[in-house]
Write a protein that holds these residues in place. Structure first.
Motif, PDB file in Angstrom:
ATOM      1  N   HIS A   3       0.720  -1.061   0.250  1.00 15.78           N
ATOM      2  CA  HIS A   3      -0.071  -0.141   0.043  1.00 15.78           C
ATOM      3  C   HIS A   3       0.931   1.177  -0.144  1.00 15.78           C
ATOM      4  O   HIS A   3       2.030   1.190   0.685  1.00 15.78           O
ATOM      5  CB  HIS A   3      -0.749   0.128   1.195  1.00 15.78           C
ATOM      6  CG  HIS A   3      -1.974  -1.034   1.285  1.00 15.78           C
ATOM      7  ND1 HIS A   3      -3.020  -0.826   0.659  1.00 15.78           N
ATOM      8  CD2 HIS A   3      -1.744  -2.293   1.938  1.00 15.78           C
ATOM      9  CE1 HIS A   3      -3.665  -2.155   0.868  1.00 15.78           C
ATOM     10  NE2 HIS A   3      -2.921  -2.943   1.596  1.00 15.78           N
ATOM     11  N   LYS A   4       0.464   2.383  -0.608  1.00 14.47           N
ATOM     12  CA  LYS A   4       1.095   3.548  -0.864  1.00 14.47           C
ATOM     13  C   LYS A   4       1.196   4.316   0.551  1.00 14.47           C
ATOM     14  O   LYS A   4       0.016   4.019   1.155  1.00 14.47           O
ATOM     15  CB  LYS A   4       0.722   4.407  -1.827  1.00 14.47           C
ATOM     16  CG  LYS A   4       0.914   3.729  -3.381  1.00 14.47           C
ATOM     17  CD  LYS A   4       0.322   4.613  -4.515  1.00 14.47           C
ATOM     18  CE  LYS A   4       0.609   4.454  -5.895  1.00 14.47           C
ATOM     19  NZ  LYS A   4      -0.023   4.943  -6.806  1.00 14.47           N
ATOM     20  N   PRO A   5       2.089   4.688   0.979  1.00 16.29           N
ATOM     21  CA  PRO A   5       2.098   5.658   2.181  1.00 16.29           C
ATOM     22  C   PRO A   5       1.256   6.941   1.891  1.00 16.29           C
ATOM     23  O   PRO A   5       0.838   7.376   0.845  1.00 16.29           O
ATOM     24  CB  PRO A   5       3.646   5.946   2.298  1.00 16.29           C
ATOM     25  CG  PRO A   5       4.087   6.080   1.089  1.00 16.29           C
ATOM     26  CD  PRO A   5       3.638   4.898   0.183  1.00 16.29           C
ATOM     27  N   GLN A   6       0.842   7.512   3.113  1.00 16.26           N
ATOM     28  CA  GLN A   6       0.325   8.882   3.057  1.00 16.26           C
ATOM     29  C   GLN A   6       1.019   9.935   2.438  1.00 16.26           C
ATOM     30  O   GLN A   6       2.466   9.902   2.646  1.00 16.26           O
ATOM     31  CB  GLN A   6      -0.323   9.216   4.397  1.00 16.26           C
ATOM     32  CG  GLN A   6      -1.327   8.261   4.904  1.00 16.26           C
ATOM     33  CD  GLN A   6      -2.204   9.133   5.968  1.00 16.26           C
ATOM     34  OE1 GLN A   6      -3.347   9.357   5.666  1.00 16.26           O
ATOM     35  NE2 GLN A   6      -1.782   9.285   7.234  1.00 16.26           N
ATOM     36  N   ILE A   7       0.546  10.794   2.022  1.00 17.14           N
ATOM     37  CA  ILE A   7       1.281  11.861   1.494  1.00 17.14           C
ATOM     38  C   ILE A   7       0.744  13.202   2.486  1.00 17.14           C
ATOM     39  O   ILE A   7      -0.292  13.142   3.084  1.00 17.14           O
ATOM     40  CB  ILE A   7       1.062  12.607   0.012  1.00 17.14           C
ATOM     41  CG1 ILE A   7      -0.244  12.920  -0.297  1.00 17.14           C
ATOM     42  CG2 ILE A   7       1.556  11.525  -0.977  1.00 17.14           C
ATOM     43  CD1 ILE A   7      -0.690  13.576  -1.545  1.00 17.14           C
ATOM     44  N   ARG A   8       1.492  14.134   2.758  1.00 19.56           N
ATOM     45  CA  ARG A   8       0.917  15.279   3.567  1.00 19.56           C
ATOM     46  C   ARG A   8       1.139  16.831   2.749  1.00 19.56           C
ATOM     47  O   ARG A   8       1.897  17.017   1.817  1.00 19.56           O
ATOM     48  CB  ARG A   8       2.222  15.398   4.625  1.00 19.56           C
ATOM     49  CG  ARG A   8       3.557  15.871   4.507  1.00 19.56           C
ATOM     50  CD  ARG A   8       4.261  15.898   5.735  1.00 19.56           C
ATOM     51  NE  ARG A   8       5.689  16.835   5.673  1.00 19.56           N
ATOM     52  CZ  ARG A   8       6.246  16.979   6.681  1.00 19.56           C
ATOM     53  NH1 ARG A   8       6.081  16.767   7.946  1.00 19.56           N
ATOM     54  NH2 ARG A   8       7.414  17.589   6.259  1.00 19.56           N
ATOM     55  N   ALA A  42     -11.570  14.709  -5.509  1.00 14.10           N
ATOM     56  CA  ALA A  42     -11.113  13.477  -4.753  1.00 14.10           C
ATOM     57  C   ALA A  42     -10.400  13.698  -3.487  1.00 14.10           C
ATOM     58  O   ALA A  42     -10.518  13.339  -2.466  1.00 14.10           O
ATOM     59  CB  ALA A  42     -10.577  12.358  -5.727  1.00 14.10           C
ATOM     60  N   LEU A  43      -9.270  14.792  -3.807  1.00 15.09           N
ATOM     61  CA  LEU A  43      -8.309  15.110  -2.734  1.00 15.09           C
ATOM     62  C   LEU A  43      -9.219  16.047  -1.544  1.00 15.09           C
ATOM     63  O   LEU A  43      -9.000  15.415  -0.309  1.00 15.09           O
ATOM     64  CB  LEU A  43      -7.636  15.995  -3.163  1.00 15.09           C
ATOM     65  CG  LEU A  43      -6.438  16.618  -2.220  1.00 15.09           C
ATOM     66  CD1 LEU A  43      -4.824  16.468  -2.970  1.00 15.09           C
ATOM     67  CD2 LEU A  43      -6.643  17.928  -1.639  1.00 15.09           C
ATOM     68  N   ARG A 387      -2.848  15.085   6.070  1.00 16.00           N
ATOM     69  CA  ARG A 387      -2.423  13.838   5.390  1.00 16.00           C
ATOM     70  C   ARG A 387      -3.581  13.045   4.860  1.00 16.00           C
ATOM     71  O   ARG A 387      -4.491  12.851   5.584  1.00 16.00           O
ATOM     72  CB  ARG A 387      -1.691  13.053   6.385  1.00 16.00           C
ATOM     73  CG  ARG A 387      -0.224  13.407   6.928  1.00 16.00           C
ATOM     74  CD  ARG A 387       0.367  12.599   7.757  1.00 16.00           C
ATOM     75  NE  ARG A 387       1.543  13.316   8.443  1.00 16.00           N
ATOM     76  CZ  ARG A 387       2.837  12.900   8.117  1.00 16.00           C
ATOM     77  NH1 ARG A 387       2.938  11.799   7.348  1.00 16.00           N
ATOM     78  NH2 ARG A 387       3.769  13.704   8.771  1.00 16.00           N
ATOM     79  N   ILE A 388      -3.257  12.337   3.679  1.00 12.43           N
ATOM     80  CA  ILE A 388      -4.131  11.516   2.925  1.00 12.43           C
ATOM     81  C   ILE A 388      -3.325  10.394   2.348  1.00 12.43           C
ATOM     82  O   ILE A 388      -2.226  10.650   1.981  1.00 12.43           O
ATOM     83  CB  ILE A 388      -5.316  12.250   2.047  1.00 12.43           C
ATOM     84  CG1 ILE A 388      -4.287  12.799   0.851  1.00 12.43           C
ATOM     85  CG2 ILE A 388      -5.956  13.546   2.505  1.00 12.43           C
ATOM     86  CD1 ILE A 388      -5.021  13.437  -0.473  1.00 12.43           C
ATOM     87  N   PRO A 389      -4.077   9.344   2.059  1.00 17.82           N
ATOM     88  CA  PRO A 389      -3.401   8.288   1.270  1.00 17.82           C
ATOM     89  C   PRO A 389      -3.087   8.615  -0.034  1.00 17.82           C
ATOM     90  O   PRO A 389      -3.908   9.545  -0.581  1.00 17.82           O
ATOM     91  CB  PRO A 389      -4.667   7.232   1.185  1.00 17.82           C
ATOM     92  CG  PRO A 389      -5.788   7.091   2.442  1.00 17.82           C
ATOM     93  CD  PRO A 389      -5.579   9.049   2.652  1.00 17.82           C
TER      94      PRO A 389
END
Length: 393
Positions: A3-8, A42-43, A387-389
């Protein structure tokens, strides 16, 4: 399975008036979200925590009400004589939908402060002490708004003794001027051409209605015509599913009559506008905080719905519509306030009272409004990153 990490993403959580939302500098957003479209929506949905079938927005920054499910994107303005461009997104709580059709008047109070703190306003326009005049281009509706932001020692002053009903603690006063807030895109401020119309609404019959586009498209009806007194608090309406359904039917038929939609089915995809409000003459009541509101302290009572629910106070844009309609003799708002000419009105809402001024005039049979004025307050609640996926970026 990986799974991809979250971005900030850099963001600021702010209260403006009786609303709060997540504020972004346009250039801080991921590249795909810097332009309108599905990636941006979506974001913002993921940031706020929507769609949430539980209606709580637990997994996001939203607060599960129309007043707290909001986002703002600001950028340095490219328009002459403006400092910042302000784009507002009203995020639906339980559906995957961001409504870009209108402004948030309450969060407008925080736009000037954010613009200054984010370096979007020319430092030469900011005094060391005094009031900074921030010229805002409201991109959703194509209007100019002027925010008068207090400055102390070169920084935005957020603390003060200005009290706003619907907000628990005092703060610094921010005066907002909504310049020429009426629709000027080829339509009239009164889309039907009338100050009062007969509006046929299934289940409610034929209602007298004032439909105005000033600040935000709004449908005003008399409280007594729909079985209310105008003193209602949130629980009297938001706990009544049938009442909410009737209000949505009223909103949809009003939107159709105003030319905002071409088919009743389109109302579901235009949740933010128009607003529905009901008015009544002054009466004594007790606000949601327990504070008594006396009839002699207000000119009229107004209750308004936002995103399908009765608002806990009053939307800032709806307050502009109220002030404008009150200034025009013969509208339902004006008549509820006692009729006649006026340049300001104080109305009672569920959380207390609010004063709004408006300058309106009639030329060649057409009403125009120069500006509407009100005072709000704003402050930063938190700043840093959201932070979001990565899948949602």
């Amino acid at each position: 399975m990986s799974h991809k990490p979250q971005i900030r993403i850099p963001a600021t959580y702010m209260r403006g008036g009786t609303s709060k939302g997540v504020f972004f500098n346009l250039t801080d957003l991921p590249e795909a979200a810097q332009v309108p479209g599905p990636a941006r929506d979506a974001l913002l949905l993921r940031v706020i925590g929507s769609p949430d079938p539980y209606g709580k927005q637990i997994d996001g920054m939203g607060g599960a009400t129309s007043s707290t499910s909001k986002t703002v994107i600001l950028s340095k303005s490219t328009r002459p004589d403006h400092d910042v461009d302000y784009l507002f997104g009203q995020v639906s709580i339980d559906t995957a939908f961001v409504d870009w059709s209108g402004n948030c008047g309450n969060l407008t109070a925080a736009v000037g402060a954010f613009g200054i703190s984010a370096g979007l306003v020319d430092p030469g326009r900011i005094p060391d002490n005094g009031i900074a005049t921030v010229r805002i281009w409201q991109a959703n509706i194509g209007k100019t708004i002027i925010a008068h932001v207090p400055i102390t020692d070169g920084a935005v002053q957020e603390t003060g003794d200005f009290e706003l009903d619907g907000v628990t603690f005092p703060a610094a006063e921010v005066q907002i001027e909504f310049m020429e807030p009426a629709d000027d895109t080829g339509g009239s401020m009164f889309p039907t051409g009338n100050l009062v119309d007969d509006l046929d609404v299934p289940g409610l019959g034929t209602l007298k209605a004032t439909m105005i586009n000033a600040g935000i498209p709004t449908i005003f009806v008399n409280a007594e015509d729909i079985g209310y007194t105008g003193t209602e608090l949130q629980e009297a309406i938001n706990g009544d599913a049938k009442a909410l359904e009737r209000f949505e039917t009223l909103r949809a038929h009003g939107a159709l009559r105003m030319g905002l939609i071409s088919d009743l089915k389109e109302a579901a995809q235009r949740q933010h506008t128009p607003k529905v409000a009901f008015v009544a003459g002054p009466k004594d009541y007790v606000s949601s905080s327990g504070k008594p509101v006396r009839a002699e302290d207000v000119d009229l009572l107004v209750r308004a719905l936002s995103m399908g629910k009765l608002h806990h106070a009053m939307m800032g844009t709806a307050a502009v519509a109220i002030g404008t309609a009150a200034a025009i003799p013969g509208t339902l708002v004006n008549l509820a306030a006692g009729g006649g000419e006026r340049t300001a009105v104080r109305f009672g809402h569920p959380s207390g009272t609010l004063r709004v001024g408006a300058q309106a005039r009639c030329e060649n049979g057409e009403w125009t409004v120069t500006k509407a004025i009100m005072s709000r307050s704003a402050r930063v609640l938190m700043e840093g990153w959201v932070r979001i996926p990565a899948d949602n970026a």
